[in-house]
Design a protein around this motif. Structure first.
Motif, PDB file in Angstrom:
ATOM      1  N   ASP A   1       0.933  -1.157   0.145  1.00 17.09           N
ATOM      2  CA  ASP A   1       0.024   0.018  -0.036  1.00 17.09           C
ATOM      3  C   ASP A   1       0.879   1.106  -0.075  1.00 17.09           C
ATOM      4  O   ASP A   1       2.171   1.239  -0.042  1.00 17.09           O
ATOM      5  N   THR A   2       0.285   2.545  -0.241  1.00 15.67           N
ATOM      6  CA  THR A   2       1.155   3.718  -0.310  1.00 15.67           C
ATOM      7  C   THR A   2       0.706   4.394   0.749  1.00 15.67           C
ATOM      8  O   THR A   2      -0.315   4.753   1.114  1.00 15.67           O
ATOM      9  N   LEU A   3       1.863   4.925   1.289  1.00 14.92           N
ATOM     10  CA  LEU A   3       1.650   5.993   2.577  1.00 14.92           C
ATOM     11  C   LEU A   3       1.911   7.435   2.049  1.00 14.92           C
ATOM     12  O   LEU A   3       1.532   8.290   2.508  1.00 14.92           O
ATOM     13  N   GLY A   4       2.973   7.369   0.817  1.00 16.10           N
ATOM     14  CA  GLY A   4       3.384   8.883   0.459  1.00 16.10           C
ATOM     15  C   GLY A   4       4.575   9.117   1.373  1.00 16.10           C
ATOM     16  O   GLY A   4       4.996   8.462   2.161  1.00 16.10           O
ATOM     17  N   GLY A   5       5.217  10.242   1.125  1.00 15.04           N
ATOM     18  CA  GLY A   5       6.460  10.629   1.863  1.00 15.04           C
ATOM     19  C   GLY A   5       7.679   9.952   1.344  1.00 15.04           C
ATOM     20  O   GLY A   5       7.689   9.357   0.331  1.00 15.04           O
ATOM     21  N   GLU A   6       8.500   9.925   2.224  1.00 18.38           N
ATOM     22  CA  GLU A   6      10.077   9.212   1.875  1.00 18.38           C
ATOM     23  C   GLU A   6      10.300   7.990   2.284  1.00 18.38           C
ATOM     24  O   GLU A   6      11.278   7.282   2.541  1.00 18.38           O
ATOM     25  N   LYS A   7       9.245   7.696   3.345  1.00 13.40           N
ATOM     26  CA  LYS A   7       9.553   6.498   4.045  1.00 13.40           C
ATOM     27  C   LYS A   7       9.142   5.086   3.437  1.00 13.40           C
ATOM     28  O   LYS A   7       8.097   5.075   2.797  1.00 13.40           O
ATOM     29  N   ARG A   8      10.023   3.912   3.637  1.00 13.50           N
ATOM     30  CA  ARG A   8       9.605   2.731   2.892  1.00 13.50           C
ATOM     31  C   ARG A   8       9.710   1.825   4.017  1.00 13.50           C
ATOM     32  O   ARG A   8      10.721   1.679   4.863  1.00 13.50           O
ATOM     33  N   GLN A   9       8.608   0.816   4.195  1.00 16.55           N
ATOM     34  CA  GLN A   9       8.666  -0.147   4.999  1.00 16.55           C
ATOM     35  C   GLN A   9       8.529  -1.402   4.414  1.00 16.55           C
ATOM     36  O   GLN A   9       7.340  -1.571   3.772  1.00 16.55           O
ATOM     37  N   VAL A  10       9.080  -2.670   5.147  1.00 16.88           N
ATOM     38  CA  VAL A  10       8.904  -3.927   4.636  1.00 16.88           C
ATOM     39  C   VAL A  10       8.600  -4.727   5.908  1.00 16.88           C
ATOM     40  O   VAL A  10       9.264  -4.584   6.768  1.00 16.88           O
TER      41      VAL A  10
END
Length: 136
Positions: free
Chosen positions: A44-53
């Protein structure tokens, strides 16, 4: 050669992990799905610069040794192919059944083309060298 801690491109820091069960379930509930033979990937998409796995392997994926090996290989896949996981997204990878004799190249060969086909990204379609995680 040592790399300063802030400049480790192949790391998996705590800020890039789905830390709570609530976050993981939210991605699974709201995210787009991708099924492969051995894995299901939700994004899913959060927006911003953060990526989480986040990575999960339930008991139906095998015994503790098989589950831990599958998760270890998936973490290494993430470290080597961060370009496939764009910033501003949360991704949950669920191991449905670990491949027999799983090695890094088999995980990479299954997931990388599927992720690039489904969501695109900056990925080299070729997988790296075969990395074996043995404890001997």
């Amino acid at each position: 050669m040592t790399v300063p801690p802030g400049e480790r491109p192949r790391s998996f820091p705590a800020g890039e992990r789905l830390r709570t069960d609530r976050e993981f379930r939210e991605v699974v509930r709201k995210g787009a799905r991708l099924h492969t033979t051995h894995y299901t990937v939700y994004r899913d998409t959060l927006g911003g610069e953060k990526r989480q796995v986040g990575i999960s392997a339930g008991k139906r994926a095998g015994g503790a040794v098989a589950r831990n090996r599958a998760k270890r290989l998936l973490r290494e896949f993430y470290r080597m192919h961060k370009g496939v996981f764009p910033r501003g997204t949360r991704t949950a990878i669920v191991v449905r059944k670990p491949p027999e004799g799983a090695v890094f190249s088999s995980v990479c060969a299954e997931l990388l083309p599927a992720l690039l086909r489904r969501w695109g990204g900056e990925g080299d379609p070729a997988c790296g060298p075969d990395i074996s995680s043995s404890t001997s």
